[in-house]
Scaffold this motif. Structure first.
Motif, short mmCIF file in Angstrom:
data_model
loop_
_atom_site.label_atom_id
_atom_site.label_comp_id
_atom_site.label_asym_id
_atom_site.label_seq_id
_atom_site.Cartn_x
_atom_site.Cartn_y
_atom_site.Cartn_z
N LEU A 231 7.88 -1.32 19.51
CA LEU A 231 7.06 -2.51 19.75
C LEU A 231 6.38 -2.93 18.46
CD1 LEU A 231 5.30 -1.27 23.03
CD2 LEU A 231 7.39 -2.64 22.85
N LEU A 236 3.82 -9.12 19.19
CA LEU A 236 3.96 -9.27 20.63
C LEU A 236 2.69 -9.82 21.27
CD1 LEU A 236 5.87 -5.97 21.53
CD2 LEU A 236 6.79 -8.25 21.15
N SER A 237 2.90 -10.61 22.33
CA SER A 237 1.77 -11.19 23.06
C SER A 237 1.15 -10.16 23.99
CB SER A 237 2.23 -12.40 23.87
OG SER A 237 3.14 -11.98 24.88
N GLU A 240 3.49 -9.22 26.81
CA GLU A 240 4.60 -8.38 26.36
C GLU A 240 4.14 -6.96 26.07
OE1 GLU A 240 7.49 -11.63 24.12
OE2 GLU A 240 5.70 -10.91 23.09
N LEU A 241 2.96 -6.80 25.53
CA LEU A 241 2.45 -5.47 25.21
C LEU A 241 2.17 -4.66 26.46
CD1 LEU A 241 -0.02 -6.40 22.32
CD2 LEU A 241 2.03 -4.97 22.08
#
Length: 291
Positions: A231, A236-237, A240-241
């Motif tokens: 990741l 990442l937003s 998404e995280l």
């Protein structure tokens, strides 16, 4: 002729004749049906019995007797197996088992063949010959290569104590061969592996609810199979995280807030002052993060 213009005595005669005719028809009908029942019904079961006996005697007379001879269940072809008395569908089950990576390591393993009766096994057992060379090669290949087969084995042969499965490569068929692992845990292992992005420690299996601890010893993770996809914590937003099992909503929000206030994150240690990132949370997340 109008019935009611007849005399009273004539009407009585006509009514009497009609009653006699009706009674005669009723007697004929009842008598005929009883004769049919008496004549036909006993014939049906008797004929069926004779036919069954005839078919049974035909089957017993022309059924092929097994031609018992030494064979190796890991390499025997369909002709050999047919001569031993195995049915076509039993031979098909054996072929499916071998195609899925199954190996017979000792004669008693053959008794687990799906559909094989106890009587058949006892008859065949003295003629089973297992080639040690074949089983040794199969063990090596099975331990270090993924098995890309569907989960088709109903009763898979379990692993020996010295055998291992590559955790990040095995499919559900291979996983079901681990003692203590059935279809339920095999699916859970694969599903959790997908959500994590791969396992970096076999101890992560214990994070699966009610996972049998004794099964952990049968898994290995070679360095070449460690998680490669990580990741990107700086790109990442929040949504998404938080999809990762090790990142909660509050942790994802802490990461995005830190990026907004302080800029780029170069180490998870920068988040240790947050109560959402205690040392143990940072330690288990580290293998899945890139910057």
């Amino acid at each position: 002729m109008n019935f009611f213009y007849l005399t009273k005595s004539d009407r009585k005669v006509i009514i009497l004749l009609l009653c006699v005719i009706a009674a005669a028809l009723a007697v004929i009908t009842i008598t005929g049906s009883r004769e049919e029942e008496t004549a036909l019904e006993p014939m049906v079961p008797e004929q069926a019995k004779q036919q069954r006996l005839a078919h049974g005697s035909y089957d017993r007379r022309y059924e092929r007797k097994p031609q018992l001879a030494p064979f190796d269940p890991n390499s025997a072809d369909s002709a050999q197996l047919r001569r031993l008395g195995l049915k076509p569908w039993q031979i098909d089950n054996l072929y499916k088992y071998r195609a899925a990576g199954g190996v017979f390591r000792k004669p008693s393993d053959f008794a687990r063949l799906y559909g094989l009766s106890r009587q058949q096994y006892r008859q065949i057992e003295p003629y089973i010959r297992i080639s040690q060379a074949d089983t040794t090669t199969a063990n090596k290949l099975y331990a270090y290569q993924p098995i890309e087969q569907r989960d088709t084995l109903r009763y898979p042969v379990k692993l020996q104590p010295e055998e291992r499965v590559v955790l990040n490569l095995a499919d559900t068929t291979a996983l079901r061969k681990v003692p203590g692992i059935g279809s339920h845990f095999a699916r859970k292992i694969v599903e959790y592996r997908r959500r994590l992005g791969g396992y970096y420690s076999v101890q992560q299996l214990l994070e699966i609810e009610d996972f049998p601890e004794t099964a952990v010893a049968f898994f290995i993770i070679p360095d070449s199979t460690l998680p490669q996809h990580r990741l990107n914590i700086n790109r990442l937003s929040l949504s998404e995280l938080k999809r990762h099992p090790y990142i909660s909503f509050f942790q994802a929000r802490t990461i995005t807030d830190y990026r907004r206030l302080h800029g780029r994150i170069d180490s998870l240690q920068q988040l240790k002052l947050s109560r959402d990132f205690p040392p143990e949370a940072i330690s288990r997340l580290e293998p899945y993060i890139e910057y």
